[in-house]
Design a protein around this motif. Structure first.
Motif, PDB file in Angstrom:
ATOM      1  N   CYS A 134      39.885 -11.361  10.067  1.00  0.00           N
ATOM      2  CA  CYS A 134      39.184 -10.436  10.962  1.00  0.00           C
ATOM      3  C   CYS A 134      39.334  -8.992  10.486  1.00  0.00           C
ATOM      4  O   CYS A 134      38.753  -8.085  11.080  1.00  0.00           O
ATOM      5  N   HIS A 136      42.165  -7.275  10.485  1.00  0.00           N
ATOM      6  CA  HIS A 136      43.324  -6.624  11.101  1.00  0.00           C
ATOM      7  C   HIS A 136      44.596  -6.944  10.330  1.00  0.00           C
ATOM      8  O   HIS A 136      44.615  -7.858   9.511  1.00  0.00           O
ATOM      9  N   CYS A 204      46.267 -12.973  15.818  1.00  0.00           N
ATOM     10  CA  CYS A 204      45.882 -11.564  15.731  1.00  0.00           C
ATOM     11  C   CYS A 204      45.916 -10.982  17.142  1.00  0.00           C
ATOM     12  O   CYS A 204      45.130 -11.380  18.001  1.00  0.00           O
ATOM     13  N   CYS A 207      42.549  -8.274  17.742  1.00  0.00           N
ATOM     14  CA  CYS A 207      41.196  -8.734  18.110  1.00  0.00           C
ATOM     15  C   CYS A 207      40.898  -8.637  19.615  1.00  0.00           C
ATOM     16  O   CYS A 207      39.853  -8.116  19.989  1.00  0.00           O
TER      17      CYS A 207
HETATM   18 ZN   LIG Z   1      41.989  -9.492  14.408  1.00  0.00          ZN
END
Ligand SMILES: [Zn+2]
Ligand SMILES: [Zn+2]
Length: 270
Positions: A134, A136, A204, A207
């Motif tokens: 994603c 991150h 994560c 997110c």
């Molecule tokens: Zn993320």
């Protein structure tokens, strides 16, 4: 001003002094904005100078990683749960030392398990910064101090994995509330891959809190200044990327309004 000074103190603590001195903004450079996000929240932020629009610059996530342009964090108690994301890049390594664990169990662990897992001497662990699918960033603990990403993940023998799979399936069958679906699916994926260490994916926590900027409004300079002469604005045509971003922001805002409308129609209908 207090928030501005606190942010600069945090920057000086986090970065080498020379770097902090070069990049820390000065109060007279800071311009204030009100920013509306697609969750409906309105937050105040600052940019360096009045030409730097909040939706056209990048903001940072909790690990100081860059978010996508037009995104910001907004913490909500009812945010969706964090999901597992694959690790795509291994970054910096740092080592931390910890004192010996106390004899008394901690973190709600029972006495027997605690006796097995506790460190009876001071110990060190290596943490790696990783980037997820994603985009991150988070920290992952290495299996030991010597481990490097090039070594790849360590895996258990097929025999041990088969035993563990049986134990987990028995545990889930007898204990329906023991672990939620997300955790079970993750465990099953890890078992099917031979129980790798370190794991190739992790949760994560960024997110669930990432939101799109849908609108912003000028507040003014952080420090008062003499009135500026009215400038003739020269309008530049927007770039394709910024048009696309603005369209995405407008769509997010429309979606938020549609949700609000549905909700108020439901309330009216009661
Ligand atoms: Zn993320
Ligand atoms: Zn919000």
């Amino acid at each position: 001003m207090r928030e501005f000074e606190a942010a600069n103190v945090e920057l000086r603590e986090r970065l080498p002094p020379v770097v902090a001195m070069l990049i820390a903004p000065k109060a007279e450079q800071c311009y204030r904005w009100r920013v509306q996000l697609d969750c409906g929240c309105v937050n105040e932020v600052m940019t360096r100078g009045k030409e730097c629009l909040p939706g056209e610059r990048q903001w940072r996530g909790p690990e100081h990683e860059w978010l996508q342009k037009g995104q910001m964090l907004c913490i909500h108690d009812d945010a969706p749960p964090a999901l597992h994301q694959k690790i795509v890049e291994w970054g910096e390594r740092r080592e931390c030392t910890f004192p010996a664990d106390p004899v008394e169990p901690r973190h709600g662990v029972d006495r027997q398990t605690w006796a097995l897992i506790r460190h009876d001497e001071p110990h060190a662990s290596a943490f790696w910064k990783v980037t997820l699918t994603c985009g991150h960033v988070t920290d992952v603990i290495a299996p030991d101090l010597e481990w490097k990403p090039d070594d790849g993940a360590r895996r258990c023998s097929a025999k041990r994995v088969a035993e563990m799979t049986k134990e987990f399936e028995e545990f889930w069958a007898s204990n329906s509330t023991g672990q939620d679906d997300r955790e079970r699916d993750h465990m099953r994926r890890m078992l099917s891959q031979g129980w790798p260490s370190p794991e190739p994916e992790c949760l994560c926590y960024t997110c669930p809190y990432v939101r799109w900027i849908v609108a912003y409004q000028r507040v003014g300079w952080l420090t008062p200044r003499a009135a500026e002469p009215e400038q003739q604005q020269t309008l530049k045509p927007p770039t394709l990327a910024s048009l696309k971003r603005r369209l995405r922001q407008a769509e997010a805002e429309a979606e938020r309004l549609r949700r609000q409308l549905t909700q108020s129609q439901r309330v009216d209908g009661l």
